[in-house]
Design a protein around this motif. Structure first.
Motif, PDB file in Angstrom:
ATOM      1  N   SER A  43       0.805  -1.234   0.000  1.00  0.00           N
ATOM      2  CA  SER A  43       0.000   0.000   0.000  1.00  0.00           C
ATOM      3  C   SER A  43       0.830   1.273   0.000  1.00  0.00           C
ATOM      4  O   SER A  43       0.307   2.347   0.312  1.00  0.00           O
ATOM      5  CB  SER A  43      -0.976   0.016   1.191  1.00  0.00           C
ATOM      6  N   SER A  72       9.198   1.138   3.537  1.00  0.00           N
ATOM      7  CA  SER A  72       7.763   0.866   3.596  1.00  0.00           C
ATOM      8  C   SER A  72       7.501  -0.624   3.776  1.00  0.00           C
ATOM      9  O   SER A  72       6.619  -1.020   4.547  1.00  0.00           O
ATOM     10  CB  SER A  72       7.083   1.370   2.321  1.00  0.00           C
ATOM     11  N   LYS A 120      -7.645   2.695   5.611  1.00  0.00           N
ATOM     12  CA  LYS A 120      -7.271   2.882   7.006  1.00  0.00           C
ATOM     13  C   LYS A 120      -6.616   1.610   7.538  1.00  0.00           C
ATOM     14  O   LYS A 120      -7.104   0.506   7.341  1.00  0.00           O
ATOM     15  CB  LYS A 120      -8.515   3.215   7.826  1.00  0.00           C
ATOM     16  N   HIS A 172      -3.652   0.620   6.525  1.00  0.00           N
ATOM     17  CA  HIS A 172      -2.562   0.334   5.590  1.00  0.00           C
ATOM     18  C   HIS A 172      -1.592   1.517   5.594  1.00  0.00           C
ATOM     19  O   HIS A 172      -1.527   2.305   4.658  1.00  0.00           O
ATOM     20  CB  HIS A 172      -3.109   0.103   4.181  1.00  0.00           C
ATOM     21  N   ASP A 173      -0.859   1.655   6.676  1.00  0.00           N
ATOM     22  CA  ASP A 173      -0.061   2.860   6.900  1.00  0.00           C
ATOM     23  C   ASP A 173       1.442   2.585   6.882  1.00  0.00           C
ATOM     24  O   ASP A 173       2.205   3.178   7.637  1.00  0.00           O
ATOM     25  CB  ASP A 173      -0.447   3.521   8.220  1.00  0.00           C
ATOM     26  N   ALA A 219       3.431   5.728   6.001  1.00  0.00           N
ATOM     27  CA  ALA A 219       3.473   6.708   7.089  1.00  0.00           C
ATOM     28  C   ALA A 219       4.481   6.292   8.157  1.00  0.00           C
ATOM     29  O   ALA A 219       5.232   7.129   8.691  1.00  0.00           O
ATOM     30  CB  ALA A 219       2.078   6.868   7.696  1.00  0.00           C
ATOM     31  N   HIS A 220       4.537   5.005   8.462  1.00  0.00           N
ATOM     32  CA  HIS A 220       5.480   4.516   9.469  1.00  0.00           C
ATOM     33  C   HIS A 220       6.913   4.472   8.936  1.00  0.00           C
ATOM     34  O   HIS A 220       7.854   4.436   9.726  1.00  0.00           O
ATOM     35  CB  HIS A 220       5.066   3.122   9.950  1.00  0.00           C
ATOM     36  N   ASP A 236       2.725  13.063   3.231  1.00  0.00           N
ATOM     37  CA  ASP A 236       1.363  12.710   3.628  1.00  0.00           C
ATOM     38  C   ASP A 236       0.348  13.321   2.667  1.00  0.00           C
ATOM     39  O   ASP A 236       0.180  14.536   2.593  1.00  0.00           O
ATOM     40  CB  ASP A 236       1.105  13.210   5.052  1.00  0.00           C
TER      41      ASP A 236
END
Length: 643
Positions: free
Chosen positions: A336, A414, A508, A510-511, A514-515, A497
């Protein structure tokens, strides 16, 4: 006419003028000038669109040009969708294509058929623009098939060369396999949602307005979204040369080198990545499909990197590198991290086009020699080409602060941050591929540019007369080199972002991306460690101890042959598909055509008519007593029947 429609039509206008009028009326020089002017216009408008949509934070543009197909309830319009995803692709496609057009002026100087070549290049670009600007799946499919046709024409451009014709047919047929799955996916979308419009399909999918499963006889229920996404991904596997449908990509090197740069850097092979990112609202609804994309992508990245270790053709090394880098993009999408996949697509276009066109400059300098074993010491002959290829190599291998350092590392981080089994597998395979990528990339540089002059007499003669390419070829190389240096820094905001806004949907939970910004330092710097390992091994084997590769190849001969033959995929497919198809065709020919159709049908009917005619001929003797006898016999037969 809108600016966005003009972006699409300018390459088509150039293709039509060069193709229809070039050879007979305009001549080669005018034909290529027309196509270059059209491409420069399309590029200028693409940059303007990018500045408005992406940099200027403008709204997404949707334009309906005309009603395309109306049949009952089936309605499809020819429309244009320009969002941030499309804006990035417009710059990539038109930027690289324009530079390839300019580069081709020098590279194809000795070829007499300029107008046809430049017409094909522009048609290729038009097809790719149709693919990325469409607002529905049918228009996407139109461009999808257009680049397939254009690739067939370009790979087989030298049609008097049997290997080029075979490579073109192979690319066309392998892509037909993928396109069959892709078409089934589009059919399924229409059957489920009743429309092919992106916005309508994605809105209904997000709202859950579709049946949960599709029932198949003898198979049972299959989750609808998994079925759709896997069918679409089969198309992506073919177009973007993923493991299993990758076999056409190395053979595509039979086309002229500018074709390789265009296909591998900015157009055909990136179509699958773009499609998966465009269809992210669908893929996000099927974890199974995402896992399949991740595993196939990671396996492709590792597979192609292992094969690239032992290739001797300079273009084939870069071709397998493309296959490997596409694998990175797909496993990013699978976890993702679609923005990371698009970011790597963006940076990869610059340094991969640079490497292909740089290889073309080397081939041009060596009088069309492509075997790296017949090269060496070229740093003294073509230092500018060496410099730009070194920049491309460093960008590819992830050297700090160059293009790949930002984009490839974002993908690996990722995958690590996904914290799933397939994500961890992709990270391990991606890190391993990073070592191999550095090794084969510097192997190419060391074998081509370092060491002494080639020992082979023919190659030594080419080396003695080697010289830098003309400025029409050097200028695109310098532009791409600058792009490879700065595009990573300039484009790293893509993985920020929400930079792509509504163009990409991430569910939501599938972050992973972001991490990825908060991983431990050892994770961030691990790819650089892989770079150092690969560089050290390449230096040891091709500079310090140049006899070592031969010793290892002899000692591990089975493994060497396994990698040299690309894991024997071609031989496997030949045994499973080509030979049986040939035997079936031979049987249909000998039995169906020769024996049944010709033997019993055409020739058998003719023989029967001939025998009947000969029999009737024997009845007509011309003797009166024969006819009298026949009349008596006939009279007796009639009396007998009557009685």
């Amino acid at each position: 006419m809108s600016m966005y429609l003009l972006i699409i039509l300018l390459p088509l206008v150039g293709a039509l003028i060069a193709g229809l009028l070039g050879r007979r009326f305009l001549g080669n020089a005018t034909s290529r000038l027309v196509t270059i002017i059209c491409m420069l216009g399309a590029l200028a408008l693409s940059i303007q669109a990018f500045m408005q949509i992406a940099v200027g934070n403008g709204p997404t543009v949707r334009e309906e040009i005309f009603s395309w197909i109306v049949s009952g309830n089936f309605k499809v319009s020819f429309g244009i969708l320009i969002d941030r995803l499309t804006a990035v692709m417009l710059v990539v496609v038109n930027g690289v294509s324009t530079l390839v057009h300019i580069y081709s002026v020098g590279y194809m100087e000795e070829d007499p058929d300029h107008s046809r070549f430049f017409s094909y290049l522009s048609f290729f670009t038009f097809s790719m623009l149709m693919l990325v600007t469409g607002d529905n799946f049918l228009q996407l499919f139109f461009g999808w098939e257009g680049v397939g046709l254009a690739s067939y024409l370009l790979i087989g451009f030298w049609f008097t060369k049997e290997s080029a014709c075979n490579a073109a047919i192979k690319a066309f047929l392998v892509n037909r396999v993928g396109d069959f799955g892709f078409a089934l996916g589009i059919f399924t979308i229409y059957m489920v949602f009743g429309t092919l419009d992106y916005a309508a399909v994605f809105n209904m999918a997000a709202a859950g307005q579709y049946p949960a499963t599709v029932d198949f006889p003898l198979w049972g229920a299959v989750p609808t979204m998994t079925l759709i996404c896997l069918l679409l991904f089969v198309g992506a596997m073919g177009k973007s040369a993923q493991l299993g449908l990758h076999t056409w990509l190395p053979d595509a090197m039979e086309g002229p080198t500018p074709v390789s740069a265009l296909i591998h850097a900015a157009t055909m092979v990136t179509a699958g990545v773009f499609m998966v990112c465009r269809a992210s609202p669908l893929f996000e609804l099927s974890q199974t499909a995402l896992d399949v994309v991740t595993v196939i992508g990671a396996a492709t990245a590792l597979f192609a990197a292992t094969v690239g270790l032992v290739q001797n053709d300079i273009k084939r090394v870069i071709a397998y590198s493309t296959c490997s880098q596409l694998g990175y993009m797909f496993f990013a999408a699978g976890v993702s991290a679609y923005p990371a996949a698009m970011f790597h697509l963006f940076t990869h276009a610059f340094f991969k086009a640079l490497l292909f066109l740089g290889a073309g400059a080397v081939i041009h300098a060596m009088h069309h020699e492509q075997d790296m074993r017949h090269m060496g010491g070229l740093i003294k002959k073509i230092p500018v080409t060496y410099g730009v290829m070194m920049i491309g190599t460093l960008a590819l291998t992830g050297f700090p602060f160059l293009a790949g350092f930002y984009s490839k590392d974002a993908i690996l981080e990722s995958a690590f941050s996904a914290n799933t089994m397939v994500g961890n597998l992709a990270w391990v395979m991606g890190m391993t591929a990073a070592i191999l990528t550095t090794f084969y990339s510097f192997r190419l540089v060391f074998m081509t540019f370092h060491g002494g002059p080639p020992a082979d007499h023919h190659a030594r003669h080419a080396y003695d007369h080697a010289h830098e390419a003309p400025w029409s070829m050097r200028l695109p190389l310098l532009v791409l080199a600058v792009g490879s240096l700065i595009c990573g820094v300039l484009g790293q905001g893509m993985v920020g972002d929400g930079w792509f806004k509504e163009a990409i949907f991430i569910a939501k939970g599938h972050d992973a991306l972001a991490h990825a910004h908060h991983v431990a330092p050892w994770v961030k710097w691990s790819p650089f460690g892989m770079f150092l390992i690969g560089l050290t091994l390449a230096w040891l084997m091709y500079i310090k101890m140049p006899t070592l590769p031969h010793i290892l190849a002899e000692h591990w001969r089975g493994l060497y042959q396994f990698l040299l033959n690309a894991w024997y995929f071609d031989k496997l497919y030949d045994r499973l598909f080509v030979r049986p198809a040939r035997q079936i065709g031979k049987g249909l020919w000998l039995t169906g055509d020769v024996t049944i159709i010709d033997g019993f049908g055409v020739n058998g009917t003719a023989a029967l008519v001939e025998r009947l005619a000969m029999g009737l001929k024997r009845l007509q003797t011309g003797y009166v007593y024969h006819y009298a006898f026949a009349m008596v016999i006939g009279l007796l037969v009639l009396i007998t029947v009557y009685a």
